[in-house]
Write an enzyme that holds these catalytic residues in place. Structure first.
Site, PDB file in Angstrom:
ATOM      1  N   LYS A 103       6.480  12.599  -1.293  1.00  0.00           N
ATOM      2  CA  LYS A 103       6.485  11.384  -0.473  1.00  0.00           C
ATOM      3  C   LYS A 103       7.929  10.918  -0.286  1.00  0.00           C
ATOM      4  CE  LYS A 103       5.061   6.510  -0.700  1.00  0.00           C
ATOM      5  NZ  LYS A 103       4.430   5.500  -1.589  1.00  0.00           N
TER       6      LYS A 103
ATOM      7  N   THR B 199       2.085   4.480  -4.280  1.00  0.00           N
ATOM      8  CA  THR B 199       3.084   4.485  -5.359  1.00  0.00           C
ATOM      9  C   THR B 199       4.298   3.623  -5.025  1.00  0.00           C
ATOM     10  OG1 THR B 199       3.949   6.528  -4.357  1.00  0.00           O
ATOM     11  CG2 THR B 199       2.516   6.754  -6.287  1.00  0.00           C
ATOM     12  N   ARG B 200       4.948   3.135  -6.090  1.00  0.00           N
ATOM     13  CA  ARG B 200       6.237   2.459  -5.994  1.00  0.00           C
ATOM     14  C   ARG B 200       7.108   2.892  -7.175  1.00  0.00           C
ATOM     15  NH1 ARG B 200       4.290   1.537  -1.852  1.00  0.00           N
ATOM     16  NH2 ARG B 200       4.178  -0.391  -0.628  1.00  0.00           N
TER      17      ARG B 200
ATOM     18  N   HIS C  77       0.827  -1.204   0.000  1.00  0.00           N
ATOM     19  CA  HIS C  77       0.000   0.000   0.000  1.00  0.00           C
ATOM     20  C   HIS C  77       0.867   1.263   0.000  1.00  0.00           C
ATOM     21  CE1 HIS C  77       0.879  -0.744   4.238  1.00  0.00           C
ATOM     22  NE2 HIS C  77       0.699   0.539   4.447  1.00  0.00           N
TER      23      HIS C  77
ATOM     24  N   HIS D 223      14.868   3.456   3.210  1.00  0.00           N
ATOM     25  CA  HIS D 223      14.897   2.057   2.798  1.00  0.00           C
ATOM     26  C   HIS D 223      15.573   1.162   3.831  1.00  0.00           C
ATOM     27  CE1 HIS D 223      15.088  -1.438   0.201  1.00  0.00           C
ATOM     28  NE2 HIS D 223      16.404  -1.503   0.382  1.00  0.00           N
TER      29      HIS D 223
ATOM     30  N   CYS E  62       4.428   0.315   6.880  1.00  0.00           N
ATOM     31  CA  CYS E  62       4.245  -0.921   6.134  1.00  0.00           C
ATOM     32  C   CYS E  62       5.314  -1.905   6.590  1.00  0.00           C
ATOM     33  CB  CYS E  62       4.304  -0.704   4.629  1.00  0.00           C
ATOM     34  SG  CYS E  62       5.958  -0.344   3.981  1.00  0.00           S
TER      35      CYS E  62
ATOM     36  N   LYS F 202       8.112  -3.473  -7.932  1.00  0.00           N
ATOM     37  CA  LYS F 202       8.309  -3.131  -9.345  1.00  0.00           C
ATOM     38  C   LYS F 202       8.386  -4.376 -10.227  1.00  0.00           C
ATOM     39  CE  LYS F 202      12.178  -1.059  -8.245  1.00  0.00           C
ATOM     40  NZ  LYS F 202      12.407  -1.623  -6.874  1.00  0.00           N
TER      41      LYS F 202
END
Length: 378
Positions: A262, A47-48, A44, A266, A311, A344
């Site tokens: 956003k 966007t990615r 969720h 990572h 997430c 992706k």
């Protein structure tokens, strides 16, 4: 009821696999503990990024290019815009392995890539303040995927091809005896000839029912949207980005339809139990502070928090994927451990899973993602 194949975990990879399997004529059942797309896993957040010249290693490039081809195909078949060609700006020290992998993979695969010094980056994108020790590698043909809409599109097409999707169905028992798979949840029992396990952070507990113990580590991750000057950060003028800095590896997205800039980090994160409620964004002090310090250094025009979310990543020890068949059951395909950079590829991985079920092999090279690299732990 008996199916040709049952998919446990109908998120990014599972839903794509459900489409490819049902399209091939397989009687397919997809089970998920929630109702995908949902906010309980890893897919969720709107966007990615999809990058082609890949900093994590050249072995990912063919998979990224295949995935891009399949995303375009999904757009055509669904009639939805799922990909925004914003370009992707990768920033880091010129000597870093991440940046060198991007440059070398672009040369190996003849990918369009502009290598820019800090002055050129700052001039092209005035919303960025880059100091001299950094360079930028800009991929003009990469961009942004609308992740939840991608899953919705695969779901709709899978159902059109006859797939059955049972949301809010948590598997209680899972077993394989020869060529027969048996799955129980609540008061229902289903059987199938083949099985796909693609349940994200829950894959470890499911696979343990099949005597397979993989080194999977679910971690809590955060990302947030910040107020943005639309003239500087709108998605038609500003790229998606990844920045390798001494403080960590950060990524982000331009403001799409006024949503704001956003940003996420990572690396890092706290190990969690996916069965327990995760702390929300802001419940740890560092959630906002970590992202704000990145913005204050590199994008000082966007520093007012709008809102954040959490997430999960499911990490492998080497942060490379697991895409393979079960060592003891060739009719069980597994996709797990995507370590925060898997979405992706989910179109291509869904196709790979369908190939493993149908023919036992894939046209893509999945040797780097073999379970055997963990054989001392399996």
């Amino acid at each position: 009821m008996h199916y040709d194949v049952i998919i446990v975990g109908a998120g990014s990879m599972g839903m794509a696999a459900g489409y490819f399997l049902s399209r091939s004529g397989k009687k397919t059942l997809l089970l998920d503990s929630f109702n995908p797309p949902h906010h309980k896993g890893s897919h969720h957040g709107d966007t990615r990024i999809i990058r082609h010249a890949y900093g994590e290693g050249e072995e990912y490039v063919p998979l990224a290019l295949k995935a891009q081809e399949l995303w375009y195909d999904l757009e055509e078949k669904s009639g939805k815009q799922l990909f925004l060609k914003t370009g992707v700006l990768n920033v880091g020290n010129e000597t870093s392995e991440f940046i060198q992998n991007i440059i070398s993979s672009s040369k190996t695969y003849s990918l369009p890539l502009e290598v820019l010094d800090s002055t050129e980056v700052n001039k092209r994108w005035p919303g960025i303040d880059l100091s001299n020790e950094y360079i930028g590698c800009f991929e003009p043909t990469s961009g942004v995927l609308k992740c939840e809409e991608c899953i919705e599109a695969y779901r709709e097409l899978a159902e059109q091809h006859g797939a059955t999707i049972l949301p809010n169905s948590k598997v209680k028992e899972l077993s394989v005896h020869g060529k027969r798979v048996t799955i129980k949840f609540e008061e229902q029992t289903f059987t199938s000839d083949s099985l796909v396990v693609s349940a994200g952070a829950w894959s470890g507990s499911l696979l343990s029912m099949l005597d397979l113990h993989l080194p999977l580590n679910p971690v809590r991750k955060t990302f947030a949207w910040f107020e943005a000057n639309e003239q500087l950060y709108n998605h038609k003028d500003f790229p998606a980005f990844s920045f390798e800095t001494p403080n960590g590896l950060y990524y982000g997205f331009p403001s799409i339809e006024g949503a704001g800039l956003k940003v996420g980090r990572h690396d890092g994160g706290e190990t969690i139990n996916p069965e327990e409620e995760m702390l929300g964004f802001g419940e740890l002090k560092k959630d906002k502070a970590d992202l704000s310090q990145f913005l204050s250094q590199f994008m000082p025009s966007a520093d007012q928090l709008k809102y954040g979310k959490t997430c999960m990543y499911t990490l492998t020890p080497d942060e490379d994927f697991i895409i393979d068949v079960h060592p003891a059951y060739p009719n069980v395909a597994i996709a797990s451990g995507f370590s925060g950079h898997g979405f992706k590829f989910s179109s291509a991985i869904g196709q790979i899973l369908s190939e493993l079920i149908i023919s036992g092999r894939s046209e893509q090279n999945i040797t780097p993602f073999s379970i055997n690299r963990f054989k001392e732990k399996v």
